[in-house]
Write an enzyme that holds these catalytic residues in place. Sequence first.
Site, PDB file in Angstrom:
ATOM      1  N   MET A   1       6.659  -0.154 -10.715  1.00 20.73           N
ATOM      2  CA  MET A   1       6.215  -1.040  -9.634  1.00 20.73           C
ATOM      3  C   MET A   1       4.953  -1.796 -10.009  1.00 20.73           C
ATOM      4  O   MET A   1       4.683  -2.871  -9.487  1.00 20.73           O
ATOM      5  CB  MET A   1       5.955  -0.226  -8.352  1.00 20.73           C
ATOM      6  CG  MET A   1       7.214   0.197  -7.626  1.00 20.73           C
ATOM      7  SD  MET A   1       6.856   1.413  -6.326  1.00 20.73           S
ATOM      8  CE  MET A   1       5.945   0.425  -5.156  1.00 20.73           C
TER       9      MET A   1
ATOM     10  N   ALA B   1       0.822  -1.207   0.000  1.00 22.20           N
ATOM     11  CA  ALA B   1       0.000   0.000   0.000  1.00 22.20           C
ATOM     12  C   ALA B   1       0.857   1.259   0.000  1.00 22.20           C
ATOM     13  O   ALA B   1       0.410   2.317   0.388  1.00 22.20           O
ATOM     14  CB  ALA B   1      -0.921  -0.012   1.216  1.00 22.20           C
ATOM     15  N   SER B   2       2.121   1.132  -0.424  1.00 22.80           N
ATOM     16  CA  SER B   2       3.008   2.294  -0.430  1.00 22.80           C
ATOM     17  C   SER B   2       3.176   2.832  -1.842  1.00 22.80           C
ATOM     18  O   SER B   2       3.098   2.074  -2.809  1.00 22.80           O
ATOM     19  CB  SER B   2       4.372   1.889   0.142  1.00 22.80           C
ATOM     20  OG  SER B   2       5.332   2.870  -0.160  1.00 22.80           O
ATOM     21  N   CYS B   3       3.376   4.156  -1.963  1.00 25.58           N
ATOM     22  CA  CYS B   3       3.559   4.763  -3.291  1.00 25.58           C
ATOM     23  C   CYS B   3       4.986   4.596  -3.802  1.00 25.58           C
ATOM     24  O   CYS B   3       5.247   4.835  -4.983  1.00 25.58           O
ATOM     25  CB  CYS B   3       3.230   6.255  -3.263  1.00 25.58           C
ATOM     26  SG  CYS B   3       1.472   6.568  -3.115  1.00 25.58           S
ATOM     27  N   VAL B   4       5.915   4.259  -2.917  1.00 28.09           N
ATOM     28  CA  VAL B   4       7.311   4.159  -3.392  1.00 28.09           C
ATOM     29  C   VAL B   4       7.917   2.780  -3.129  1.00 28.09           C
ATOM     30  O   VAL B   4       7.438   2.033  -2.340  1.00 28.09           O
ATOM     31  CB  VAL B   4       8.230   5.220  -2.752  1.00 28.09           C
ATOM     32  CG1 VAL B   4       7.978   6.559  -3.379  1.00 28.09           C
ATOM     33  CG2 VAL B   4       8.080   5.253  -1.266  1.00 28.09           C
TER      34      VAL B   4
END
Lengths: 104, 164
Positions: free
Chosen positions: B33, A101-104
């Site tokens: 990603m 759930a992280s953007c990076v």
Amino acid sequence: MATKNIAGVDVNVNEEGYLTDHSQWNREIGEAIAKEEGIELTGQHWKVLEFLQNEVKTNGALPTIRRLTKSGVVDTKTLYQLFPDGPMKKASKIAGLEKPASCV
Amino acid sequence: MADEKIKKVSIIVSRGSLEGVYPGLIMANGARMEGMEANLFFTFFGLYAVLDKYMDNIKIATVGNPAMRVPDAKGFPLPTLLGALPGMSAFATWMMNKTMDKLDIPPVREFIEMISAAGGKLYACKATVDMFGLTMNDFCPEVDKVLTVGEFYELSAGSQIIFT
């Protein structure tokens, strides 16, 4: 909640196929999910998967890619080769963890 | 029927301030990603994000930024006149870099290295390169090529193009 038979075991999964109860996970299930994702797991894959599982166990959250690569377990380029088309999503799915759930 | 997945993005970085550079880098890295192809195109002052000599000194614009607040995002509005004080931009940048590091958002150079290692491609805009009098030697090694606008559109075939 849906259940899915993976490697001969009925496990709880969400609509995207992530295990919702990590205690149901075992290595055979990991192998089976990897196969579904088109990945044949090697020792290097397992190092990444185990790192993710340890991080979740100790910090309660998935690490970022930066944290993973800085740990010395794997470098960015290799990580993308090991788990093509979305490394953290695939790795956490195989490891029986929640979707990142992280953007990076 | 579900909407078709985005497979490829071209992200244009046109500004050279910290808040101008980061959104493009985060989006490009995020695309990789998600397993998407990502091309980054640096133009005008956005080129400073890939200029070897200057990329470690990208700063927040504290002037002409009416949303700027101190000491943090929920603090008092910073009057433009005070934003112009010497050191203000450096201070705001220092504060933000500290926060970003905690969130594992890397500094510009490390971010560029990360995107490149992740398979993202980085390009510089030919018009700006000519205008600024630059050569390939001025860029960090991760920059793949200097491109004309036409070449940019060619390699963006089938892409979503995002201008930042």
